[in-house]
Design a protein around this motif. Structure first.
Motif, PDB file in Angstrom:
ATOM      1  N   TYR A 121       0.714   2.381  -0.974  1.00 30.01           N
ATOM      2  CA  TYR A 121       0.717   3.431  -0.163  1.00 30.01           C
ATOM      3  C   TYR A 121       0.491   3.625   1.454  1.00 30.01           C
ATOM      4  CZ  TYR A 121       2.042   8.008   1.221  1.00 30.01           C
ATOM      5  OH  TYR A 121       1.323   9.085   2.489  1.00 30.01           O
ATOM      6  N   THR A 122      -1.269   4.303   0.875  1.00 35.62           N
ATOM      7  CA  THR A 122      -2.079   4.827   2.235  1.00 35.62           C
ATOM      8  C   THR A 122      -3.089   3.782   2.822  1.00 35.62           C
ATOM      9  OG1 THR A 122      -3.498   6.051  -0.287  1.00 35.62           O
ATOM     10  CG2 THR A 122      -4.223   6.439   1.930  1.00 35.62           C
ATOM     11  N   ALA A 123      -2.652   2.788   2.452  1.00 36.99           N
ATOM     12  CA  ALA A 123      -3.186   1.853   3.324  1.00 36.99           C
ATOM     13  C   ALA A 123      -1.971   1.052   4.418  1.00 36.99           C
ATOM     14  CB  ALA A 123      -3.342   0.361   3.219  1.00 36.99           C
ATOM     15  N   ALA A 124      -0.829   1.526   4.056  1.00 36.63           N
ATOM     16  CA  ALA A 124       1.078   1.270   5.042  1.00 36.63           C
ATOM     17  C   ALA A 124       0.879   3.029   5.733  1.00 36.63           C
ATOM     18  CB  ALA A 124       2.105   1.262   3.957  1.00 36.63           C
ATOM     19  N   ALA A 125       0.470   4.285   4.919  1.00 36.58           N
ATOM     20  CA  ALA A 125       0.741   5.233   5.609  1.00 36.58           C
ATOM     21  C   ALA A 125      -0.418   5.111   6.916  1.00 36.58           C
ATOM     22  CB  ALA A 125       0.370   6.604   4.697  1.00 36.58           C
ATOM     23  N   VAL A 126      -1.489   5.121   6.412  1.00 34.85           N
ATOM     24  CA  VAL A 126      -2.525   5.072   7.745  1.00 34.85           C
ATOM     25  C   VAL A 126      -2.157   3.769   8.326  1.00 34.85           C
ATOM     26  CG1 VAL A 126      -5.058   4.419   8.239  1.00 34.85           C
ATOM     27  CG2 VAL A 126      -4.069   6.283   6.394  1.00 34.85           C
ATOM     28  N   ALA A 127      -1.557   2.733   8.164  1.00 35.88           N
ATOM     29  CA  ALA A 127      -1.547   1.619   9.166  1.00 35.88           C
ATOM     30  C   ALA A 127      -0.029   2.699  10.150  1.00 35.88           C
ATOM     31  CB  ALA A 127      -1.202   0.191   8.603  1.00 35.88           C
ATOM     32  N   ALA A 128       0.229   2.828   9.788  1.00 35.53           N
ATOM     33  CA  ALA A 128       1.615   3.336  10.668  1.00 35.53           C
ATOM     34  C   ALA A 128       2.057   4.999  11.153  1.00 35.53           C
ATOM     35  CB  ALA A 128       3.044   3.819   9.350  1.00 35.53           C
ATOM     36  N   ARG A 134       4.123  -1.120  12.441  1.00 35.68           N
ATOM     37  CA  ARG A 134       4.933  -0.861  11.114  1.00 35.68           C
ATOM     38  C   ARG A 134       4.856  -1.703   9.599  1.00 35.68           C
ATOM     39  NH1 ARG A 134       8.790  -4.508   8.463  1.00 35.68           N
ATOM     40  NH2 ARG A 134      10.771  -3.045   8.145  1.00 35.68           N
ATOM     41  N   ALA A 135       4.643  -0.798   9.030  1.00 37.15           N
ATOM     42  CA  ALA A 135       4.478  -0.442   7.494  1.00 37.15           C
ATOM     43  C   ALA A 135       5.184   0.234   6.625  1.00 37.15           C
ATOM     44  CB  ALA A 135       3.156  -0.241   7.478  1.00 37.15           C
TER      45      ALA A 135
END
Length: 342
Positions: A121-128, A134-135
DNA sequence: AATGCGGGGCG
DNA sequence: CGCCCAGCATT
């Protein structure tokens, strides 16, 4: 249907985004990766209302990742006290130091995922949110919104694979960060766990659960196990206006946090009841506290006379300044009880 | 896949 | 009171 979701949702977000301390308003420029990361870690299993004061405090004290990386771990743990899930604070320190060492946050979801404390979750949220990648961001809000939107009625956690696949189909190439935050705002304010406000929902016409009136039943959650009850004791050892505090072991319950000495209730079913040294102990009463998987009744025992043996290893802390001691809530309650009754 | 890990707020 | 919450690490 899928291609209609993100335009409707983003338009709704442009006018209804919540104003949160860590957030850049929609279309308001780029987000600071440090602030995004810090807020996302604090928000793991924690409500926005609980996080807000902690976020402000941390940003005031440590305005960038280099400042946080340079701070002593005990000080950071102390500032985290009361927010819960203390392994997050330990991972926060490790992550800040790794990031400072490498000269900044990585931009890709894959590299972010390798940092301590950053899961899917957190990796995708920071990337986006911080880097505009696009995560596919799936938290409890997104799970709920997607389960309803697509009428996914398999029970959790088995439904997660289908939910992620469905979320993938509605995540846009552009504005993925705004899209993620819009889904979370929708989940927090409209598509709520109880009593969803479908009349206000920008996606109501697309929602397959709403077609059949099943929105309140989804997602299907497994039954919860009953919480056992435990008892324990903590020891209030006072001298010259100061009280003896210990630092708990790094792993396990309240790991690495300041505390009153106790009888080992966290490591077994109940505490032993054995005081740390012989002496005349007086019961000051007990405090109740709920944890994730059990409830605790903690008796607070004060040393009435002189200690007759070696004291536990610890530090003497001014009783008048206990608010600054960095005690987690359980021991803050116990200390309050001791100060009222002792 | 299941479990351990806090704490507060809401209905 | 029970339920829920911008989950992660470990097994």
């Amino acid at each position: 249907m899928q291609d209609r979701v993100s335009p409707l949702l983003l338009a709704w977000y442009d006018s209804h985004a919540r104003d949160l301390p860590w957030r850049v308003p929609p279309g308001g420029g780029s987000a600071d990766p440090y602030r995004v990361w810090l807020s996302e870690v604090m928000l793991q299993q924690t409500t926005t209302a609980a996080v807000a004061p902690y976020f402000r405090k941390f940003i005031d004290k440590w305005p960038d990742v280099e400042a946080l990386a340079a701070a002593p771990e005990e000080e950071i743990m102390g500032e985290w006290a009361g927010l819960g899930y203390y392994s997050r604070a330990r991972n926060l320190v490790a992550c800040a130091r790794a990031v400072a060492e490498r000269g900044g946050f990585p931009r890709s979801e894959r590299e972010l995922r390798e940092l301590p404390g950053l899961g899917a979750y957190t990796a995708a949220a920071v990337a986006a949110i911080a880097f505009g990648q696009r995560a596919v961001v799936v938290d409890a809000n997104v799970e709920r919104v997607v389960a309803r939107l697509f009428a996914i009625d398999d029970p959790l956690p088995a439904a997660r694979k289908a939910i992620r696949a469905a979320a993938e189909t509605i995540t846009p190439e552009r504005r993925a960060g705004d899209f993620a935050q819009a889904m979370m705002d929708l989940g927090a304010t409209i598509c709520t766990a109880r009593d969803p406000k479908c009349l206000l929902c920008p996606l109501a016409d697309l929602c397959r659960a709403r077609e059949t009136g099943r929105q309140a039943e989804l997602p299907v959650k497994p039954p919860r196990k009953p919480k056992p009850h435990r008892r324990g004791a903590a020891w209030w050892i006072e001298r010259d206006g100061k009280v003896l505090l210990v630092t708990r072991p790094g792993k396990g319950m309240l790991g690495g946090m300041r505390a009153l000495p106790d009888d080992g209730w966290s490591a077994r079913r109940d505490g032993s009841g054995d005081p740390p040294m012989p002496g005349e102990w007086k019961n000051l009463g007990s405090v109740q506290h709920g944890f994730t998987h059990f409830t605790l009744e903690l008796s607070v025992m004060a040393l009435a006379g002189q200690a007759s043996g070696p004291l536990p290893e610890g530090i003497w802390h001014e009783i008048g300044k206990l608010e600054d001691a960095g005690l987690p809530t359980l021991f803050a309650k116990a200390a309050s009880r001791a100060r009222e009754r002792g």
